[in-house]
Design a protein around this motif. Structure first.
Motif, PDB file in Angstrom:
ATOM      1  N   THR A  26       0.840  -1.203   0.000  1.00 38.52           N
ATOM      2  CA  THR A  26       0.000   0.000   0.000  1.00 38.52           C
ATOM      3  C   THR A  26       0.872   1.249   0.000  1.00 38.52           C
ATOM      4  O   THR A  26       2.050   1.200   0.364  1.00 38.52           O
ATOM      5  CB  THR A  26      -0.919   0.055   1.241  1.00 38.52           C
ATOM      6  N   THR A  27       0.263   2.342  -0.397  1.00 40.23           N
ATOM      7  CA  THR A  27       0.927   3.647  -0.321  1.00 40.23           C
ATOM      8  C   THR A  27      -0.107   4.676   0.115  1.00 40.23           C
ATOM      9  O   THR A  27      -1.315   4.504  -0.135  1.00 40.23           O
ATOM     10  CB  THR A  27       1.537   4.049  -1.674  1.00 40.23           C
ATOM     11  N   ASN A  28       0.348   5.709   0.774  1.00 39.57           N
ATOM     12  CA  ASN A  28      -0.555   6.768   1.255  1.00 39.57           C
ATOM     13  C   ASN A  28      -0.340   8.033   0.425  1.00 39.57           C
ATOM     14  O   ASN A  28       0.687   8.698   0.548  1.00 39.57           O
ATOM     15  CB  ASN A  28      -0.290   7.047   2.739  1.00 39.57           C
ATOM     16  N   VAL A  29      -1.316   8.353  -0.434  1.00 39.27           N
ATOM     17  CA  VAL A  29      -1.230   9.576  -1.248  1.00 39.27           C
ATOM     18  C   VAL A  29      -1.693  10.747  -0.383  1.00 39.27           C
ATOM     19  O   VAL A  29      -2.796  10.725   0.172  1.00 39.27           O
ATOM     20  CB  VAL A  29      -2.102   9.457  -2.512  1.00 39.27           C
ATOM     21  N   LYS A  30      -0.856  11.749  -0.256  1.00 39.73           N
ATOM     22  CA  LYS A  30      -1.134  12.867   0.646  1.00 39.73           C
ATOM     23  C   LYS A  30      -2.373  13.662   0.214  1.00 39.73           C
ATOM     24  O   LYS A  30      -2.724  13.703  -0.960  1.00 39.73           O
ATOM     25  CB  LYS A  30       0.077  13.799   0.704  1.00 39.73           C
ATOM     26  N   THR A  31      -2.990  14.284   1.212  1.00 45.12           N
ATOM     27  CA  THR A  31      -4.170  15.121   0.951  1.00 45.12           C
ATOM     28  C   THR A  31      -3.833  16.244  -0.030  1.00 45.12           C
ATOM     29  O   THR A  31      -2.820  16.934   0.117  1.00 45.12           O
ATOM     30  CB  THR A  31      -4.683  15.742   2.261  1.00 45.12           C
ATOM     31  N   GLY A  32      -4.682  16.431  -1.033  1.00 48.05           N
ATOM     32  CA  GLY A  32      -4.455  17.477  -2.037  1.00 48.05           C
ATOM     33  C   GLY A  32      -3.603  17.032  -3.198  1.00 48.05           C
ATOM     34  O   GLY A  32      -3.352  17.808  -4.112  1.00 48.05           O
ATOM     35  N   ASN A  33      -3.124  15.781  -3.163  1.00 48.62           N
ATOM     36  CA  ASN A  33      -2.272  15.260  -4.234  1.00 48.62           C
ATOM     37  C   ASN A  33      -2.984  14.145  -5.011  1.00 48.62           C
ATOM     38  O   ASN A  33      -3.997  13.603  -4.584  1.00 48.62           O
ATOM     39  CB  ASN A  33      -0.963  14.695  -3.677  1.00 48.62           C
ATOM     40  N   ALA A  34      -2.433  13.856  -6.144  1.00 52.11           N
ATOM     41  CA  ALA A  34      -2.809  12.655  -6.905  1.00 52.11           C
ATOM     42  C   ALA A  34      -1.516  11.940  -7.259  1.00 52.11           C
ATOM     43  O   ALA A  34      -0.457  12.567  -7.364  1.00 52.11           O
ATOM     44  CB  ALA A  34      -3.599  13.023  -8.156  1.00 52.11           C
ATOM     45  N   LYS A  47      -3.269   4.522 -14.793  1.00 49.66           N
ATOM     46  CA  LYS A  47      -4.058   4.736 -13.576  1.00 49.66           C
ATOM     47  C   LYS A  47      -3.510   5.912 -12.755  1.00 49.66           C
ATOM     48  O   LYS A  47      -2.301   6.022 -12.529  1.00 49.66           O
ATOM     49  CB  LYS A  47      -4.050   3.452 -12.744  1.00 49.66           C
ATOM     50  N   VAL A  48      -4.428   6.790 -12.276  1.00 47.33           N
ATOM     51  CA  VAL A  48      -4.078   7.910 -11.393  1.00 47.33           C
ATOM     52  C   VAL A  48      -4.731   7.660 -10.047  1.00 47.33           C
ATOM     53  O   VAL A  48      -5.938   7.428  -9.957  1.00 47.33           O
ATOM     54  CB  VAL A  48      -4.552   9.263 -11.969  1.00 47.33           C
ATOM     55  N   LEU A  49      -3.926   7.713  -8.981  1.00 54.03           N
ATOM     56  CA  LEU A  49      -4.434   7.418  -7.645  1.00 54.03           C
ATOM     57  C   LEU A  49      -4.882   8.694  -6.942  1.00 54.03           C
ATOM     58  O   LEU A  49      -4.198   9.721  -6.980  1.00 54.03           O
ATOM     59  CB  LEU A  49      -3.337   6.747  -6.806  1.00 54.03           C
ATOM     60  N   GLY A  50      -6.058   8.596  -6.276  1.00 54.06           N
ATOM     61  CA  GLY A  50      -6.514   9.709  -5.449  1.00 54.06           C
ATOM     62  C   GLY A  50      -5.849   9.675  -4.093  1.00 54.06           C
ATOM     63  O   GLY A  50      -5.048   8.787  -3.789  1.00 54.06           O
ATOM     64  N   LYS A  54      -3.712   3.512  -0.769  1.00 54.32           N
ATOM     65  CA  LYS A  54      -4.021   2.830  -2.025  1.00 54.32           C
ATOM     66  C   LYS A  54      -3.151   1.577  -2.141  1.00 54.32           C
ATOM     67  O   LYS A  54      -1.966   1.596  -1.780  1.00 54.32           O
ATOM     68  CB  LYS A  54      -3.745   3.746  -3.222  1.00 54.32           C
ATOM     69  N   PRO A  55      -3.713   0.483  -2.662  1.00 54.76           N
ATOM     70  CA  PRO A  55      -2.901  -0.738  -2.846  1.00 54.76           C
ATOM     71  C   PRO A  55      -1.931  -0.589  -4.018  1.00 54.76           C
ATOM     72  O   PRO A  55      -2.336  -0.210  -5.123  1.00 54.76           O
ATOM     73  CB  PRO A  55      -3.956  -1.800  -3.136  1.00 54.76           C
ATOM     74  N   VAL A  56      -0.677  -0.836  -3.758  1.00 55.27           N
ATOM     75  CA  VAL A  56       0.349  -0.729  -4.792  1.00 55.27           C
ATOM     76  C   VAL A  56       1.352  -1.869  -4.587  1.00 55.27           C
ATOM     77  O   VAL A  56       1.858  -2.085  -3.473  1.00 55.27           O
ATOM     78  CB  VAL A  56       1.082   0.635  -4.740  1.00 55.27           C
ATOM     79  N   ALA A  57       1.652  -2.552  -5.644  1.00 53.60           N
ATOM     80  CA  ALA A  57       2.606  -3.670  -5.546  1.00 53.60           C
ATOM     81  C   ALA A  57       4.014  -3.155  -5.250  1.00 53.60           C
ATOM     82  O   ALA A  57       4.360  -2.029  -5.621  1.00 53.60           O
ATOM     83  CB  ALA A  57       2.592  -4.462  -6.848  1.00 53.60           C
ATOM     84  N   TRP A  59       6.775  -3.750  -6.574  1.00 53.10           N
ATOM     85  CA  TRP A  59       7.595  -3.456  -7.753  1.00 53.10           C
ATOM     86  C   TRP A  59       7.107  -2.217  -8.522  1.00 53.10           C
ATOM     87  O   TRP A  59       7.528  -1.957  -9.630  1.00 53.10           O
ATOM     88  CB  TRP A  59       7.612  -4.671  -8.686  1.00 53.10           C
ATOM     89  N   LYS A  60       6.216  -1.488  -7.842  1.00 46.18           N
ATOM     90  CA  LYS A  60       5.731  -0.232  -8.434  1.00 46.18           C
ATOM     91  C   LYS A  60       6.025   0.925  -7.487  1.00 46.18           C
ATOM     92  O   LYS A  60       6.121   0.734  -6.268  1.00 46.18           O
ATOM     93  CB  LYS A  60       4.226  -0.300  -8.698  1.00 46.18           C
ATOM     94  N   LYS A  61       6.164   2.107  -8.018  1.00 42.70           N
ATOM     95  CA  LYS A  61       6.330   3.294  -7.169  1.00 42.70           C
ATOM     96  C   LYS A  61       5.294   4.350  -7.584  1.00 42.70           C
ATOM     97  O   LYS A  61       4.738   4.293  -8.693  1.00 42.70           O
ATOM     98  CB  LYS A  61       7.750   3.870  -7.280  1.00 42.70           C
ATOM     99  N   VAL A  62       5.054   5.296  -6.670  1.00 40.67           N
ATOM    100  CA  VAL A  62       4.053   6.342  -6.921  1.00 40.67           C
ATOM    101  C   VAL A  62       4.735   7.712  -6.858  1.00 40.67           C
ATOM    102  O   VAL A  62       5.463   8.008  -5.903  1.00 40.67           O
ATOM    103  CB  VAL A  62       2.916   6.268  -5.883  1.00 40.67           C
ATOM    104  N   VAL A  63       4.500   8.505  -7.891  1.00 38.28           N
ATOM    105  CA  VAL A  63       4.990   9.886  -7.922  1.00 38.28           C
ATOM    106  C   VAL A  63       3.784  10.803  -7.729  1.00 38.28           C
ATOM    107  O   VAL A  63       2.814  10.737  -8.488  1.00 38.28           O
ATOM    108  CB  VAL A  63       5.699  10.210  -9.261  1.00 38.28           C
ATOM    109  N   GLU A  64       3.836  11.660  -6.701  1.00 39.03           N
ATOM    110  CA  GLU A  64       2.696  12.527  -6.377  1.00 39.03           C
ATOM    111  C   GLU A  64       2.870  13.933  -6.959  1.00 39.03           C
ATOM    112  O   GLU A  64       3.979  14.470  -7.007  1.00 39.03           O
ATOM    113  CB  GLU A  64       2.521  12.619  -4.861  1.00 39.03           C
TER     114      GLU A  64
END
Length: 295
Positions: A26-34, A47-50, A54-57, A59-64
């Motif tokens: 999982t990852t936590n997308v900060k308030t006000g970000n996507a 896919k764009v995360l709100g 959020k569940p994230v494998a 082997w994946k990373k999230v850029v906010e």
């Protein structure tokens, strides 16, 4: 080790694995970000995360990126030096600025591709700042330093906002607001600005005095006209009264007055008398004259 102790250890291990697995997936997308999901094996996903967890494998990373309003200050108080801009006299004048923006959530993949995945802070301090300064110089070069100092600052801000909004929108940046803050001219330019301000204040004072005199003159004119109108009305009233009096003096009224005089004479036989010519058929009248007038 007892069966109970072994069971407790096993439970603890399972709990750790569960908690660790939860955070690993999982990852936590900060308030006000996507967030954009980047698959380390296949690149950018659609896919764009709100905001939120959020569940994230693994082997994946999230850029906010911020999709709510971000306000940026360019001034020393906020740790950013003023930047120089140009006036139409060719003067270089450092200015402060402030702007607000957010990133178009639908354009986040384009933003990631254009800026190669760097953070919004890097984008602010790099590309947005460069575009902003370029636009400000383009607009202020059409104005004098005195106009930049305040006379037409609202017009300048409006033009910068319009032009910069169009430029940033091409790459998914939504500019909400912009304004130039304080300006920091050199000592000589500051003296010229102050002299211009003093001259404008003196001119405004003269204009105010002129308007005051015009008001006083208009007031005096109205008062004089009122008095003249009143005198005219009074004179007209007197003339009208005289005309009425003239029309009221008839031969019959004169005869009546002569009779009144004769009645007074008859009442006082001791007064000296003179003859008066009669009117019409009334004949002569004798008028008693007080003795003081005959001495």
């Amino acid at each position: 080790m007892s069966k109970f102790s072994k069971g407790a250890v096993a439970t603890g291990i399972v709990a750790v694995l569960v908690v660790g697995g939860f955070f690993a997936f999982t990852t936590n997308v900060k308030t006000g970000n996507a967030g954009l999901v980047i698959n380390l094996n296949g690149g950018l996903e659609d896919k764009v995360l709100g905001q939120g967890l959020k569940p994230v494998a693994p082997w994946k990373k999230v850029v906010e990126y911020p999709i709510s309003t971000e306000t940026v200050y360019i001034d020393e108080e906020h740790g950013s030096a003023p930047f120089p801009t140009t006036t139409n006299e060719g003067k270089q004048v450092p200015v402060d600025a402030r702007y607000s923006y957010h990133m178009d959530v639908k354009r986040l993949p384009d933003i990631y591709a254009k800026f190669k995945g760097v953070s919004n802070t890097v984008i602010e301090n790099g590309w947005i700042k460069t575009e902003l300064q370029k636009t400000v110089r383009s607009v202020t070069s059409q104005y004098t330093v005195f106009e930049l100092n305040g006379a037409k600052i609202a017009e300048i801000n409006g033009k910068v906002l319009e032009q910069l909004t169009a430029d940033l929108a091409k790459d998914g940046i939504v500019l909400e607001d912009f304004s130039i803050g304080a300006i920091h001219p050199d000592a000589k330019t500051q003296e010229s600005i102050q002299a211009n301000v003093d001259a404008q204040l003196a001119l405004q004072k003269l204009e105010m005095e002129k308007k005051q005199k015009e008001i006083e003159a208009e007031k005096a004119r109205i008062e004089a006209k009122g008095k003249a109108d009143a005198a005219t009305i009074e004179a007209q009233g007197t003339a009208d009264a005289n005309k009425l009096l003239e029309k009221s003096i008839t031969p019959q009224l004169i005869q009546l007055k002569e009779l009144d005089v004769q009645m007074e004479i008859a009442k006082n036989q001791n007064l000296p008398r003179i003859l008066m010519g009669g009117s019409g058929d009334t004949g002569s009248a004798i008028l008693n004259i007080p003795s003081d007038f005959t001495k």
